[in-house]
Write a protein that holds these residues in place. Structure first.
Motif: not given
Length: 298
Positions: A201-202, A205, A208
């Motif tokens: 998840q990190s 992010q 992105n």
């Protein structure tokens, strides 16, 4: 009510000077402001302001230092994006391989193996859009040859179309009882499924931010990766407590890279980048003193 009008580049330069920013070369400043928007650069001069309400700069704040920070951050994003590519491809490969063998080539449509069916439906909707837009030969040939089969193409075709964010969501949404979830975590150095979802998840992010050319320097990141108490591979002696700064996230990227691509040059390039920009304060990224001496970075 907001009632400010647009400024010209010359008006922006005059305003910055009035607020105390030293601009030695107005031609250079005008060049940058004509190619890089005012508010994109504002993220780099924000810490230079002594009075943030009145936007007054600290003494001896220079436009050239802002440009150095901007260029450093741009090179940093390119370096990180290249590293994340290797992690993304590895994760995709492992999801396809392990779950297709544990279940079947359409495991990603099997609601029974996922925790949140609503989240899965959303992920599959995004995947369907990607497949429908795809011009890849193997997708076009599959649709032509198997037009009677209303399922998605098998995992080894479909998942080549999906983003790192969707791959991360697919993995994290798997039920914890699924054998492949632990197998993939172990192969990526995370021991078991407890830790890897937060890492992915990190990284998604950060990817992105890189893909959209957003500032990473001095940014507080939203992800909170869980830290392994006893990592099986080279790690840190001095583990940072601040999970919002980039350094800890870079350490996780480096940790995974050392497994996926043992001969990677990520550490060397990071050191070279910081050396090329000596005016950049590594502390703004959360770097520890003597970070380069940690076993992880050697």
């Amino acid at each position: 009510m907001y009632n400010k009008n647009a400024f010209t580049i010359d008006e922006h330069i005059a305003q910055l000077q009035e607020r105390g920013l030293v601009i030695a070369d107005k031609v250079l400043a005008a060049h940058y402001l004509s190619h890089v928007s005012y508010y994109r650069l504002a993220g780099y001069w924000w810490p230079m302001q002594a009075d943030k309400a009145q936007h007054k700069f600290k003494e001896n704040s220079k436009f050239e230092d802002i440009i150095h920070l901007y260029n450093f951050d741009r090179e940093l994003r390119i370096l990180i994006f290249d590293a994340i590519e290797k992690i993304e491809i590895s994760l995709r490969t492992k999801l396809i391989y392990h779950l297709s063998h544990e279940f079947d080539p359409w495991w990603f449509q099997n609601i029974a193996i996922f925790q949140d069916s609503g989240a899965l439906i959303e992920t599959l909707a995004n995947l369907k859009e990607e497949i429908e837009r795809s011009k890849d030969i193997f997708i076009k040939e599959h649709k032509k040859r198997y037009k009677e089969d209303l399922r998605f193409p098998p995992a080894w075709k479909s998942l080549e179309m999906t983003s790192f964010g969707s791959l991360s969501k697919l993995y994290g949404n798997l039920k914890n009882t699924i054998k492949s979830k632990d197998t993939i975590a172990e192969e990526l150095g995370a021991v078991n499924h407890t830790y890897l979802p937060s890492w992915l998840q990190s990284i998604a992010q950060i990817r992105n931010y890189c893909a959209h050319h957003s500032r990473l320097w001095n940014k507080n990141l939203p992800g909170t990766p869980k830290i392994l108490p006893r990592p099986p591979h080279r790690w840190l002696v001095d583990v940072p407590a601040d999970t919002q700064k980039l350094y800890l996230h870079l350490c996780i990227i480096r940790y995974m890279l050392n497994i996926i691509a043992p001969e990677n040059s990520f550490a060397l390039k990071m050191k070279e980048l910081l050396t090329r920009y000596p005016s950049v304060d590594p502390n703004a990224l959360g770097f520890k003193v003597n970070w380069e001496n940690e076993a992880l970075w050697n």
